[in-house]
Design an enzyme around this catalytic site. Structure first.
Site, mmCIF file in Angstrom:
data_model
loop_
_atom_site.group_PDB
_atom_site.id
_atom_site.type_symbol
_atom_site.label_atom_id
_atom_site.label_comp_id
_atom_site.label_asym_id
_atom_site.label_seq_id
_atom_site.Cartn_x
_atom_site.Cartn_y
_atom_site.Cartn_z
ATOM 1 N N SER A 84 -0.127 -0.663 -7.775
ATOM 2 C CA SER A 84 0.312 -2.114 -7.958
ATOM 3 C C SER A 84 0.756 -2.005 -9.393
ATOM 4 O O SER A 84 0.207 -1.338 -10.158
ATOM 5 C CB SER A 84 -0.566 -3.147 -7.430
ATOM 6 O OG SER A 84 -0.971 -2.974 -6.037
HETATM 7 N N1 SAH Z 1 -5.227 -0.574 -4.517
HETATM 8 C C1 SAH Z 1 -4.293 0.666 -4.560
HETATM 9 C C2 SAH Z 1 -2.908 0.041 -3.942
HETATM 10 C C3 SAH Z 1 -2.517 1.104 -3.034
HETATM 11 S S1 SAH Z 1 -1.040 0.454 -1.930
HETATM 12 C C4 SAH Z 1 -4.021 1.061 -5.809
HETATM 13 O O1 SAH Z 1 -4.917 0.610 -6.838
HETATM 14 O O2 SAH Z 1 -3.700 2.176 -6.053
HETATM 15 C C5 SAH Z 1 -1.734 0.201 -0.552
HETATM 16 C C6 SAH Z 1 -2.662 1.230 0.278
HETATM 17 O O3 SAH Z 1 -3.169 0.699 1.581
HETATM 18 C C7 SAH Z 1 -1.908 2.199 0.369
HETATM 19 O O4 SAH Z 1 -2.462 3.393 0.184
HETATM 20 C C8 SAH Z 1 -1.962 2.529 2.010
HETATM 21 O O5 SAH Z 1 -2.152 3.688 2.691
HETATM 22 C C9 SAH Z 1 -3.388 1.634 2.437
HETATM 23 N N2 SAH Z 1 -3.132 0.810 3.567
HETATM 24 C C10 SAH Z 1 -2.405 0.591 4.426
HETATM 25 N N3 SAH Z 1 -2.822 0.377 5.659
HETATM 26 C C11 SAH Z 1 -4.311 0.488 5.672
HETATM 27 C C12 SAH Z 1 -5.257 0.192 6.630
HETATM 28 N N4 SAH Z 1 -5.034 -0.358 7.860
HETATM 29 N N5 SAH Z 1 -6.486 0.386 6.038
HETATM 30 C C13 SAH Z 1 -6.703 0.947 4.879
HETATM 31 N N6 SAH Z 1 -5.722 1.194 4.007
HETATM 32 C C14 SAH Z 1 -4.512 1.090 4.181
#
Ligand code: SAH
Length: 237
Positions: A84
């Site tokens: 993000s």
């Molecule tokens: N907090 C992260 C942002 C990653 S983007 C950072 O600091 O980099 C959101 C993430 O959520 C992605 O990696 C995606 O694979 C994950 N995601 C999507 N659906 C999910 C679910 N049901 N459970 C856990 N993770 C999930």
């Protein structure tokens, strides 16, 4: 002056700026990011600001985009997922009103950056990532950086992490179309949850608070996160 020496001097002076660009001063970039993207936009929680100033964000992105790690936008981290925008990480962290006694659940570990920020501010952090290669990479990095209070697992965060519930705070960094019931249940009394909710192109960042067993919610901003995946829709992107 000898022609040969002159050519060498010209060559060195042309080459110098390139070598200095190659040695990026990440600390300076980070301080500038904190000043222009975090403090000037009215993030005021001191612990959040200190964490963003400390955590080396460039270590959480692929090598080819490291020099962009402190820019004012999200970045691709592979597997179709993103880290993000720094301001959004700060805003969501601040809205949770965290302190060192709190236990936090994060859904969507992704790069591990938000988990590391939470690890700096909260007592214990539980983070779930559904895409296995990302989960493996981020938990290795978090361990390598010495965050002994951050626990990661691969799984579907829709279901929360029942064994460690209830949580004083829950942060969801992928967008479901509605707020998952299990997450509401696993929020402690007096707890706060920050979550983007909506479709693939329009989402609202929603802040939930639980008081006397009742959930109140308010919209904070319009945002755009990657969709929450479910185990059966893993390849949907
Ligand atoms: N907090 C992260 C942002 C990653 S983007 C950072 O600091 O980099 C959101 C993430 O959520 C992605 O990696 C995606 O694979 C994950 N995601 C999507 N659906 C999910 C679910 N049901 N459970 C856990 N993770 C999930």
């Amino acid at each position: 002056m000898n022609k040969k020496i002159l050519i060498i001097i010209i060559f060195i002076s042309l080459f110098m700026p390139l070598t200095s660009v190659a040695q990026v001063d990440y600390k300076a970039l980070r301080n500038e990011m904190v000043r222009t993207q975090i403090i000037q936009r009215r993030i005021s929680d001191r612990a959040v600001i200190a964490a963003i100033r400390k955590v080396e964000r460039h270590l959480f992105v692929p090598e080819n985009v490291m020099c962009l790690a402190y820019n004012d936008h999200p970045l691709s981290i592979g597997e179709g997922q993103t880290i993000s925008q720094p301001y959004i990480v700060a805003l969501m962290s601040e809205l949770l009103e965290l302190n060192k006694n709190m236990k936090v659940l994060e859904i969507g570990t992704g790069s591990g950056y938000q988990a590391a920020i939470l690890g700096e501010i909260a007592g214990e952090v539980y983070s779930i990532e559904i895409v296995e290669p990302l989960a493996v990479r981020s938990s290795q990095l978090i361990n390598r950086l010495g965050y002994t209070n951050v626990y990661c697992k691969t799984g579907d965060g829709y279901l929360g992490w029942k064994e460690h519930a209830p949580f004083d705070a829950i942060i969801v960094t992928c967008a479901p179309s509605e707020i998952p019931g299990p997450l509401k249940e696993q929020l402690s009394e007096g707890g706060r949850m920050i979550i983007p909710v909506g479709g693939q192109f329009v989402q609202e960042l929603v802040l939930l608070t639980k008081r006397n067993g009742k959930i109140k919610q308010r919209s904070v901003a319009s945002v755009l996160f990657v969709p929450m995946l479910r185990d059966d829709r893993r390849r949907y992107q």
